[in-house]
Design a protein around this motif. Sequence first.
Motif: not given
Length: 374
Positions: A286-291
């Motif tokens: 999710a962290e990579e996704a939001i970036q």
Amino acid sequence: MRLFEYEAKEVFAKNGIPIPKGGVATTPAEAEGVYGDLGSVVVKSQVLVGGRGKAGGIKFADTPAELKESVAALLGFEIRGFKVGSVLIEEKLDIEKELYVGVTVERSQGKAVVLASGKGGIDIEELARNYPDQIVKELIDVRRGLRPYEAADILRRAGVSGKALNRAAGILVKLYDIFWAYDAEVTEINPLVVTKDGSLVAADAKMNIDDEAVGRHPEVRQEDSFLTELEKEARTHNLGYVEMGGTIGVIGNGAGLNMTTLDILRYYGGEPANFLEVSGRTYMKAEEAIQIVLKNPNVKAIFGNFFGSISRCDVIAKGLAEAIKKGKVTKPMVVSMRGNGAEEGKKILRALDVPIYENDQIAGEKVVELAKRG
Ligand code: GDP
Ligand code: MN
């Protein structure tokens, strides 16, 4: 990934399917070199859509002067939104008969399906609409493959006879074998031409390789130049990201849920900026996704819509929380969460003041409002 006609033909030729003599060119000067002593040629726009003939993307030339004219007319010409960057120049075939042969996936049955028709040269969609009884369709068990006698039987039922029958059957078996060996979703020859002197030639070639399998086939083009920069970057994280024109960044677990999310946003007058799936092997990203989502400068707000299953909501929430704590969530975010791990997930995000809902319509309406406020 769809291959250009000339790329598909290279694969076909390498695997023993006869193709016309010729070559590809990106400038009139190159075209002259390819032309050589071919005499009468067909000049074909190389674009990743079918129906080029009808759209004026195919021309004929009998002299170097005519060739020059055709190439100049086609290079840069636009066919249904696709600019022509190269042309394929091939010897003109003397057509006696045009056949259709194709192989594709029949998902509902977990099988391959072979299609054949004696009425080639017409798009398969149009053929199916106007002459459904002239298409022979045969399901193939992929563990067994397609045997030569089966290929011959299919083609016989499609109205092919005489010398052409065995030759066409040999080509159909090869087309099936290519389909299988290259992890293709489609391999198609339309038309498979029977020439006046009785030979069979693949006058056109279509081939689509499963995106996820392209890396297994280093001999085909690896870079998909039709992806945006962000889409390419997302792929390096194995994230299924599709860039769109709107202002609301969308993250969801599952393609179906994402599609519904897009509908909800549009229903409330919003426009999605992307489609991004975090599920299966990527739900912990999710962290990579939001970036990735926030790298699109048009994004004014983010909608995270999750239904926990194997991809648990609390794991996704932890990823989002990480991004928030690191100061990476620079736009308002609204989250809707249900299912496996939702209670824990909601707790994590509530502690960080993220507006959180169970009803994705209410959440959708809210995020559209935030995006409009800008
Ligand atoms: P598509 O329209 O994008 O499917 O392009 P095709 O390569 O299938 O060409 C469309 C049509 O142009 C074919 O069905 C043929 O009727 C015609 N055509 C293509 N190549 C030749 C050729 O070498 N000789 C002749 N006479 N016609 C051709
Ligand atoms: Mn065609």
